[in-house]
Design a protein around this motif. Structure first.
Motif: not given
Length: 251
Positions: A129-142
């Motif tokens: 989840k931490t990785e997704m927050k920093t690498t997924v552009p434009g994500a508003t929720s995970i």
């Protein structure tokens, strides 16, 4: 007047005692015998009573490995996305506005299964989840989590994100083509995406001898996938629409 002979042992006087057999220990600066080096680079390393015992690193569970593989695919899905500002027409604009209201949530139970509290799995999930927050552009929720009990051969994993996408179907196909090789899926078949719309596909995989059913979805505002361990994709497909509705919400 005769001078005393110079010492053959620089830095040390009187000379050190002779060792049995005539062996002389190598000298260090200052004249003290050098202690034998042990593995680890310092005297006594790895020996009883010296330093901490060396333990092999703990291996991550198969679930954790698969979660990180799936995470990589989710990142691929999102990299090609982005707000479709160039869409023409009122309907397309409304579609983007509607998609922007999409979010994903992480329920305490999923399909009747409680969220896992296993420390190793929780650690991997948080890492993902931490990785997704920093690498997924434009994500508003995970969302990322493992549910169920492996001892009962009933375990479900979910990972996904909400983000605007230009071409959901293309992103889904691209992501699954990469996932298939990693998890041994030979074919993904198209299934009914359910009331939430978009595109969805399922396939059967296997890792470390464990069968897995995999189903993924992608729409204008979100994407993600479920992996059902010890079961087939046919078993997961029956639950797919219900599971997705528990994770994907509209504001």
């Amino acid at each position: 007047m005769s001078q005393p002979p110079s010492s053959p042992y620089p830095g040390s006087y009187p000379p050190p005692p002779q060792q049995p057999g005539g062996y002389q220990p190598p000298q260090q600066p200052g004249g003290y015998p050098q202690a034998p080096q042990q593995p680890g680079g310092y005297p006594g390393a790895g020996q009883p009573g010296f330093g901490a015992p060396t333990e092999p690193p703990k291996k991550k569970s198969n679930v954790g490995k698969i979660l990180l593989i799936v995470l990589a695919v989710v990142v691929v899905l999102c990299v090609g996305g982005g707000v479709a500002l160039y869409f023409a027409g009122k309907d397309a604009v409304n579609e983007v506005v509607d998609a922007s209201k999409t979010r994903v949530v992480e329920p305490e139970t999923l399909g009747g299964r409680a969220k896992s509290t296993d420390a190793s799995l929780v650690s991997v999930v948080e890492e993902a989840k931490t990785e997704m927050k920093t690498t997924v552009p434009g994500a508003t929720s995970i969302v990322g989590g493992v549910y169920g009990d492996p001892a009962k051969q009933d375990m479900l994993m979910v990972v996904g994100a909400s983000a605007l996408q230009v071409d959901p179907k293309k992103e889904l196909d691209t992501g699954l083509s990469q996932l298939g090789g990693s998890l041994g899926v030979t074919e993904f078949r198209t299934i009914d995406a359910g009331p939430l719309g978009g595109d969805a596909k399922c396939g059967d995989g296997k890792s470390s001898g464990v069968d897995m059913g995999i189903c993924a979805w992608s729409d204008r505002g979100s994407f993600g996938m479920f992996i059902l361990y010890f079961k087939s994709s046919a078993d997961l497909e029956k639950q797919f629409a219900t599971l997705r509705a528990e994770v994907e919400k509209k504001d």
